[in-house]
Write an enzyme that holds these catalytic residues in place. Structure first.
Site, PDB file in Angstrom:
ATOM      1  N   VAL A   1      50.269  34.881  44.249  1.00 21.68           N
ATOM      2  CA  VAL A   1      49.648  34.157  43.139  1.00 21.68           C
ATOM      3  C   VAL A   1      50.611  34.203  41.956  1.00 21.68           C
ATOM      4  O   VAL A   1      51.094  35.267  41.579  1.00 21.68           O
ATOM      5  CB  VAL A   1      48.285  34.771  42.757  1.00 21.68           C
ATOM      6  CG1 VAL A   1      47.648  33.966  41.623  1.00 21.68           C
ATOM      7  CG2 VAL A   1      47.361  34.815  43.970  1.00 21.68           C
TER       8      VAL A   1
ATOM      9  N   ASP B   1      31.826  36.166  49.895  1.00 25.38           N
ATOM     10  CA  ASP B   1      32.681  37.327  49.613  1.00 25.38           C
ATOM     11  C   ASP B   1      32.543  37.751  48.147  1.00 25.38           C
ATOM     12  O   ASP B   1      33.536  37.961  47.443  1.00 25.38           O
ATOM     13  CB  ASP B   1      34.133  37.014  49.946  1.00 25.38           C
ATOM     14  CG  ASP B   1      34.964  38.280  50.174  1.00 25.38           C
ATOM     15  OD1 ASP B   1      34.365  39.364  50.385  1.00 25.38           O
ATOM     16  OD2 ASP B   1      36.200  38.197  50.142  1.00 25.38           O
TER      17      ASP B   1
END
Length: 308
Positions: free
Chosen positions: A28, A132
């Site tokens: 990221v 999640d």
């Protein structure tokens, strides 16, 4: 192995500024979108399995616009790289907050749970189950000493409600400890599974303990909500995020203490300037250009018969 570096341009659009995280699906980065000029977060997926690529493509299809959700807003591909772009959220995660502060006061926990439920209400209204929900996927804006601002992120395993194509047999999709009992058994995705995870998150907020070590919270102000969220039977569990919000807002919670949420990323790095050697070359070039202009000016003076 894909090698990325600062200042690289990915997919002809995103200029990488600095790496801000890593994950099972890739790295990221903070990046500048060359088309819009905005600083964004990009998740870069390199050479991975077809299953991970399918997850990545499914994640980029999420389009939920809500103040408490951070979902992908675009993607691009080039050669063997796929890039997923989303808003940059610089305050870290609720997991970071818990590591630094330990158990949170009831008021702050209530604020965070309320914001999470608002985000989930939007996700479920869009026909999706996140699957999640956990502190690491609850991002925080950098609000300093002000009220916290939570945003639900990481939609890599999200699925349409009750879509059997996104189940695995045997096994389950999610994170151990936060999954509802039926989700752990491989049941089709349903919103109540996310709500069970909210109950686990709420317990973690007030105890500071992850699911394996969680305990009952006695007469804690949030207990009426937590008890309704953690019912093992999904038919008896609270049914919707909106219903959970109504119950939460009827509880008498103390004022929040607002733990400090810093900007964990800092200002965006500037684009690299030229090296000293390059600057010397540039200076020599400009000096030569100035000298040439002087010669041209002298010649013009002679031709035009100008005298000082």
């Amino acid at each position: 192995m894909i090698s990325l570096r600062t200042s690289a341009v990915v997919a002809g659009r995103y200029v990488l500024l600095d790496q801000v995280g890593t994950g099972g699906m890739g790295s990221v980065w903070r990046a500048r979108d060359a088309r819009t000029g905005r600083v964004v977060a990009v998740k870069v997926l390199g050479r991975h399995s077809a299953a991970l690529l399918a997850r990545f493509v499914r994640e980029q299809a999420i389009r939920v616009r809500h103040p408490h959700v951070v979902a992908p807003h675009g993607w691009a591909a080039e050669d063997d790289l796929v890039v997923l772009a989303m808003e940059l959220v610089p305050g870290g995660s609720v997991a970071d907050l818990l590591r630094e502060h330990g158990p949170l006061d009831a008021g702050t926990a209530g604020v965070l749970v309320e914001q999470l439920l608002m985000g989930l209400a939007a996700v479920h209204a869009a026909g999706l189950v996140h699957r999640d929900v956990k502190p690491a996927n609850l991002l925080l804006e950098a609000t300093g000493d002000g009220p916290p601002h939570l945003r639900l992120g990481d939609f890599g395993v999200a699925a349409p409600i009750a879509d059997r194509r996104f189940t695995t047999v045997p096994g389950a999709i999610g994170t151990d400890g936060y999954m509802a009992p039926e989700q752990a058994r491989g049941a089709p995705p349903e919103p109540t599974q996310d709500l069970y995870a909210v109950g686990r998150v709420a317990l973690e907020l007030v105890t500071g303990l992850p699911p394996p070590g969680q305990r009952e919270i006695g007469s804690h102000p949030l207990r009426p909500l937590v008890d309704r969220l953690l019912v093992a039977d999904p038919e008896q569990r609270i049914a919707t995020a909106e219903a959970a919000l109504r119950l939460l807002r009827r509880l008498h919670l103390p004022d929040a203490h607002h733990p400090h949420v810093p900007d964990r990323l800092g200002p965006a790095p500037r684009r690299r300037t030229s090296s000293p050697a390059h600057r010397d070359v540039d200076w020599v070039g400009w000096s030569a250009f100035a000298a040439l202009l002087g010669v041209v000016a002298g010649c013009l003076c002679v031709l035009l018969g100008w005298r000082p």
